[in-house]
Design a protein around this motif. Structure first.
Motif, mmCIF file in Angstrom:
data_model
loop_
_atom_site.group_PDB
_atom_site.id
_atom_site.type_symbol
_atom_site.label_atom_id
_atom_site.label_comp_id
_atom_site.label_asym_id
_atom_site.label_seq_id
_atom_site.Cartn_x
_atom_site.Cartn_y
_atom_site.Cartn_z
ATOM 1 N N ARG A 99 26.313 50.842 47.891
ATOM 2 C CA ARG A 99 27.720 51.251 47.967
ATOM 3 C C ARG A 99 28.460 50.464 49.041
ATOM 4 N N LEU A 100 27.800 50.247 50.182
ATOM 5 C CA LEU A 100 28.425 49.460 51.254
ATOM 6 C C LEU A 100 28.623 48.011 50.811
ATOM 7 N N LEU A 101 27.635 47.451 50.145
ATOM 8 C CA LEU A 101 27.730 46.076 49.663
ATOM 9 C C LEU A 101 28.893 45.944 48.681
ATOM 10 N N ASP A 102 28.988 46.880 47.732
ATOM 11 C CA ASP A 102 30.105 46.857 46.773
ATOM 12 C C ASP A 102 31.449 46.970 47.493
ATOM 13 N N ALA A 103 31.515 47.831 48.498
ATOM 14 C CA ALA A 103 32.774 48.052 49.220
ATOM 15 C C ALA A 103 33.223 46.803 49.967
ATOM 16 N N VAL A 104 32.305 46.141 50.663
ATOM 17 C CA VAL A 104 32.704 44.952 51.418
ATOM 18 C C VAL A 104 33.054 43.808 50.472
ATOM 19 N N GLU A 105 32.326 43.675 49.360
ATOM 20 C CA GLU A 105 32.671 42.642 48.386
ATOM 21 C C GLU A 105 34.084 42.885 47.839
ATOM 22 N N GLY A 106 34.377 44.129 47.493
ATOM 23 C CA GLY A 106 35.701 44.443 46.959
ATOM 24 C C GLY A 106 36.811 44.143 47.946
ATOM 25 N N ARG A 107 36.586 44.500 49.199
ATOM 26 C CA ARG A 107 37.611 44.230 50.218
ATOM 27 C C ARG A 107 37.761 42.736 50.469
ATOM 28 N N LEU A 108 36.650 42.001 50.516
ATOM 29 C CA LEU A 108 36.745 40.558 50.755
ATOM 30 C C LEU A 108 37.485 39.863 49.617
ATOM 31 N N ALA A 109 37.285 40.310 48.386
ATOM 32 C CA ALA A 109 37.987 39.716 47.247
ATOM 33 C C ALA A 109 39.467 40.103 47.266
ATOM 34 N N ALA A 110 39.751 41.378 47.452
ATOM 35 C CA ALA A 110 41.132 41.863 47.375
ATOM 36 C C ALA A 110 41.984 41.434 48.560
ATOM 37 N N GLU A 111 41.424 41.490 49.756
ATOM 38 C CA GLU A 111 42.214 41.251 50.966
ATOM 39 C C GLU A 111 42.123 39.829 51.489
ATOM 40 N N ARG A 112 41.062 39.118 51.125
ATOM 41 C CA ARG A 112 40.852 37.783 51.702
ATOM 42 C C ARG A 112 40.535 36.729 50.659
ATOM 43 N N SER A 113 40.713 37.054 49.390
ATOM 44 C CA SER A 113 40.581 36.119 48.264
ATOM 45 C C SER A 113 39.216 35.451 48.162
ATOM 46 N N ALA A 114 38.153 36.194 48.422
ATOM 47 C CA ALA A 114 36.801 35.637 48.272
ATOM 48 C C ALA A 114 36.545 35.313 46.807
ATOM 49 N N THR A 115 35.953 34.153 46.550
ATOM 50 C CA THR A 115 35.615 33.746 45.185
ATOM 51 C C THR A 115 34.103 33.769 44.949
ATOM 52 N N ARG A 116 33.323 33.843 46.012
ATOM 53 C CA ARG A 116 31.870 33.978 45.919
ATOM 54 C C ARG A 116 31.409 34.663 47.181
ATOM 55 N N TYR A 117 30.183 35.157 47.135
ATOM 56 C CA TYR A 117 29.608 35.847 48.292
ATOM 57 C C TYR A 117 28.289 35.184 48.660
#
Length: 171
Positions: A99-117
């Motif tokens: 759940r934590l991994l999903d949450a940080v991935e979602g925030r990095l994509a939404a707030e900081r435009s991450a395209t890969r992790y």
């Protein structure tokens, strides 16, 4: 009725609890590699507060207690770097790390435009590697840091937003 675990952005007020939890959680890693000088065990409160101010830090709370945390940043090329995923030993193996991994991935994509992790794990940390593989990460490299420690780098692409990449027909 019991209190449920909530996941949210960390605040500066969480810093001391995160640092104490980090120290507790990384004891097992230190023992596994016989290295108690690893950065998560030597990090200062000041350095952690700097990470809170610069990066994306997500915590899991059980009531007022921080029982999990994870940190992330995004490089200039859109790579979200995820680090220090920790879950209190009594809360492990119940899906909280995922759940934590999903949450940080979602925030990095939404707030900081991450395209890969991208994240790293020690080669002997089978539970961590299993979690990451189960969330779509694949190994892309291994590096020997010390005679006792190889780190495995794992990556996955960020999902594209709905409709991204679709061609729009014009009338």
């Amino acid at each position: 009725m019991g209190t449920s675990v909530t996941i949210s952005a960390a605040t500066d007020q969480d810093a001391e609890q995160i640092l104490k939890l980090q120290y507790l959680c990384y004891q097992q890693e230190a023992a596994l590699y016989d290295d108690y000088g690893i950065e998560p065990l030597t990090q200062t409160l000041q350095a952690l507060r700097a990470e809170l101010g610069e990066g994306c830090v997500v915590v899991a709370r059980l009531g007022e207690e921080v029982v999990g945390a994870v940190r992330g940043t995004v490089d200039g090329d859109g790579t979200g770097r995820i680090a220090k995923l920790i879950v209190h030993p009594r809360m492990q193996r119940h899906g909280l790390g995922g759940r934590l991994l999903d949450a940080v991935e979602g925030r990095l994509a939404a707030e900081r435009s991450a395209t890969r992790y991208r994240l790293v794990s020690g080669h002997r940390s089978e539970g961590n590697l299993r979690l990451y593989r189960g969330h779509g990460y694949v190994p892309v490299g291994t590096e020997q840091l010390t005679p006792r420690l190889n780190v495995v780098t794992l990556e996955k692409e960020a999902p594209q937003p709905a409709g991204a990449g679709e061609l729009v027909a014009q009338a």
